[in-house]
Design an enzyme around this catalytic site. Sequence first.
Site, PDB file in Angstrom:
ATOM      1  N   SER A   9     -33.825  48.330   5.829  1.00  0.00           N
ATOM      2  CA  SER A   9     -32.764  47.761   5.072  1.00  0.00           C
ATOM      3  C   SER A   9     -31.610  49.227   4.932  1.00  0.00           C
ATOM      4  CB  SER A   9     -33.142  47.075   3.680  1.00  0.00           C
ATOM      5  OG  SER A   9     -33.475  46.294   3.757  1.00  0.00           O
ATOM      6  N   ARG A  30     -27.899  49.815   6.954  1.00  0.00           N
ATOM      7  CA  ARG A  30     -26.856  50.068   6.407  1.00  0.00           C
ATOM      8  C   ARG A  30     -26.117  51.421   6.576  1.00  0.00           C
ATOM      9  NH1 ARG A  30     -29.897  46.287   3.857  1.00  0.00           N
ATOM     10  NH2 ARG A  30     -28.878  45.142   2.186  1.00  0.00           N
ATOM     11  N   GLY A  74     -32.354  39.034  10.955  1.00  0.00           N
ATOM     12  CA  GLY A  74     -31.306  38.409   9.969  1.00  0.00           C
ATOM     13  C   GLY A  74     -30.581  39.570   8.874  1.00  0.00           C
ATOM     14  N   ASP A 132     -40.265  40.720   0.813  1.00  0.00           N
ATOM     15  CA  ASP A 132     -40.960  41.076   2.080  1.00  0.00           C
ATOM     16  C   ASP A 132     -42.256  41.055   2.117  1.00  0.00           C
ATOM     17  OD1 ASP A 132     -38.457  40.456   3.463  1.00  0.00           O
ATOM     18  OD2 ASP A 132     -37.864  42.422   3.426  1.00  0.00           O
ATOM     19  N   ARG A 171     -43.072  31.698   6.146  1.00  0.00           N
ATOM     20  CA  ARG A 171     -44.367  32.664   5.670  1.00  0.00           C
ATOM     21  C   ARG A 171     -45.162  31.827   5.008  1.00  0.00           C
ATOM     22  NH1 ARG A 171     -40.755  38.333   5.574  1.00  0.00           N
ATOM     23  NH2 ARG A 171     -41.088  38.792   7.683  1.00  0.00           N
TER      24      ARG A 171
HETATM   25  C1  S3P Z   1     -32.614  42.407   3.345  1.00  0.00           C
HETATM   26  C2  S3P Z   1     -32.656  41.183   2.325  1.00  0.00           C
HETATM   27  C3  S3P Z   1     -33.858  40.405   2.246  1.00  0.00           C
HETATM   28  C4  S3P Z   1     -35.262  40.922   3.222  1.00  0.00           C
HETATM   29  C5  S3P Z   1     -34.769  41.262   4.407  1.00  0.00           C
HETATM   30  C6  S3P Z   1     -34.005  42.571   4.211  1.00  0.00           C
HETATM   31  C7  S3P Z   1     -31.518  43.360   3.215  1.00  0.00           C
HETATM   32  O1  S3P Z   1     -33.443  39.212   2.702  1.00  0.00           O
HETATM   33  O2  S3P Z   1     -36.122  39.773   3.206  1.00  0.00           O
HETATM   34  O3  S3P Z   1     -35.873  41.522   5.259  1.00  0.00           O
HETATM   35  O4  S3P Z   1     -31.809  44.626   3.874  1.00  0.00           O
HETATM   36  O5  S3P Z   1     -30.606  43.037   2.680  1.00  0.00           O
HETATM   37  P1  S3P Z   1     -32.608  38.025   1.803  1.00  0.00           P
HETATM   38  O6  S3P Z   1     -31.292  38.814   1.138  1.00  0.00           O
HETATM   39  O7  S3P Z   1     -32.536  36.929   2.428  1.00  0.00           O
HETATM   40  O8  S3P Z   1     -33.658  37.970   0.701  1.00  0.00           O
END
Ligand code: S3P
Length: 441
Positions: free
Chosen positions: A28, A32, A100, A321, A352
């Site tokens: 994450s 960023r 995602g 996660d 999951r």
């Molecule tokens: C993340 C937020 C989470 C997490 C993903 C990374 C992020 O998803 O599951 O692996 O970096 O903001 P959600 O915000 O959909 O819960």
Amino acid sequence: MSLTENLVFHVQPGGCLKGTFRVPGDKSISHRSIMLGSLAEGITHITGFLEGEDSLATLEAFQSLGVSIKGPVNSEVTIEGVGMHGLKAPDAPLDLGNSGTSMRLLSGLLAGQGLDITLVGDSSLSGRPMRRVTEPLRLMGAQVETTGQGTAPLVIHPVKRLKAINYELPVASAQIKSCLLLAGLYAEGETTVSEPAPTRDHTERMLNGFGYRVRRDANRISVSGGGKLTACDIDVPADISSAAFFLVGATISPGSDIVLEHVGINPTRDGVINILRLMGADIEILNRRDVGGEPVADLRVRSAPLHGIDIPEDQVPLAIDEFPALFIAAACAEGVTRLTGAEELRVKESDRIQVMADGLAILGADVTPTPDGIVIQGGPLAGGRVNSHGDHRIAMSFAMAALRAQGEIVIDDCSNVNTSFPGFIGLARDAGLTISASEEN
Ligand code: S3P
């Protein structure tokens, strides 16, 4: 790897984990760091960057948007920021692979750039819900189209301006929150996002680190558009989500004693430690320190007998996660573990809840999936052949299950482990897991 190839993990039963390790950088925070470093004025230098496919997809996307980015070399990256309005239209759709986070955060960051941009992903990402970001973006005046099913490709059209909104998140999601805060940097007025429960706050912390004011008032987070970002250096901590496999592996295998170094223990991410401790785990937090606005520590984990619990729902977003690994812990615990309030697990890289339930059932565990969680009765685990369905975290979780299994565990479809944890096999072997990989057709 061609589409017909299947990377298969073979993990021998038994053993324990020993030693001192540093798992790769936080995914994450790595995403960023590229996003904000690219939009900043000046040179941003990143250390500890995750050289996994997901964060590399973000890095390559910004290169395609005209940003000069060097590295990663030894996990170091240098970005020549182009400023808030310096991105250029890419020649082709931006391919975000399995990620995602890249797609949802970029949809917001790019919505107000005045550029035509298409975001695409692999088959898993192309099946995940995107209206959760495009609908609030539309309220801001953005034009971001999905398919009729509300999925990627996302087609972003230029608009004259974005306007700030006040938005209550329908789900506790850091990706939606971050998407809207990043769009809010380009909106007229103050954008406010309210979250139903705390979610990871790396975007807010890093915006502050780049000199951009973010206001938090209870569960409301606000940014005003029209500011600028000033480049800074970023030290990415080791990813607690990658550490989680070793936290569980060491806990469930008698004789284990490991130290995981420099792990990010941000309180919006530490649910896995809290839940494992409630189950009886022996996790010591050593050398707490602050690294560039993020709390970091070394974690010492020794094996301990676990007992089943009802997982407190307030821990769910803080461990979102880590549930595949936690389900393995629950299967090795004495008694019943119940998870509720976790329907979001059904729309991650795989479903999951179902994929873990199927795999655990193959290993002989007594599991009952529910719409928003699972009930797991602890007991002995047999060996067997399970399928990760291309989900990195499921592959690594079942690898750790072998430490307590009575026979070999074979795991299909593991190539996506490289999205978040390059070098997993080597590190797991060094720690004591008897694991190998083969390619099958
Ligand atoms: C993340 C937020 C989470 C997490 C993903 C990374 C992020 O998803 O599951 O692996 O970096 O903001 P959600 O915000 O959909 O819960």
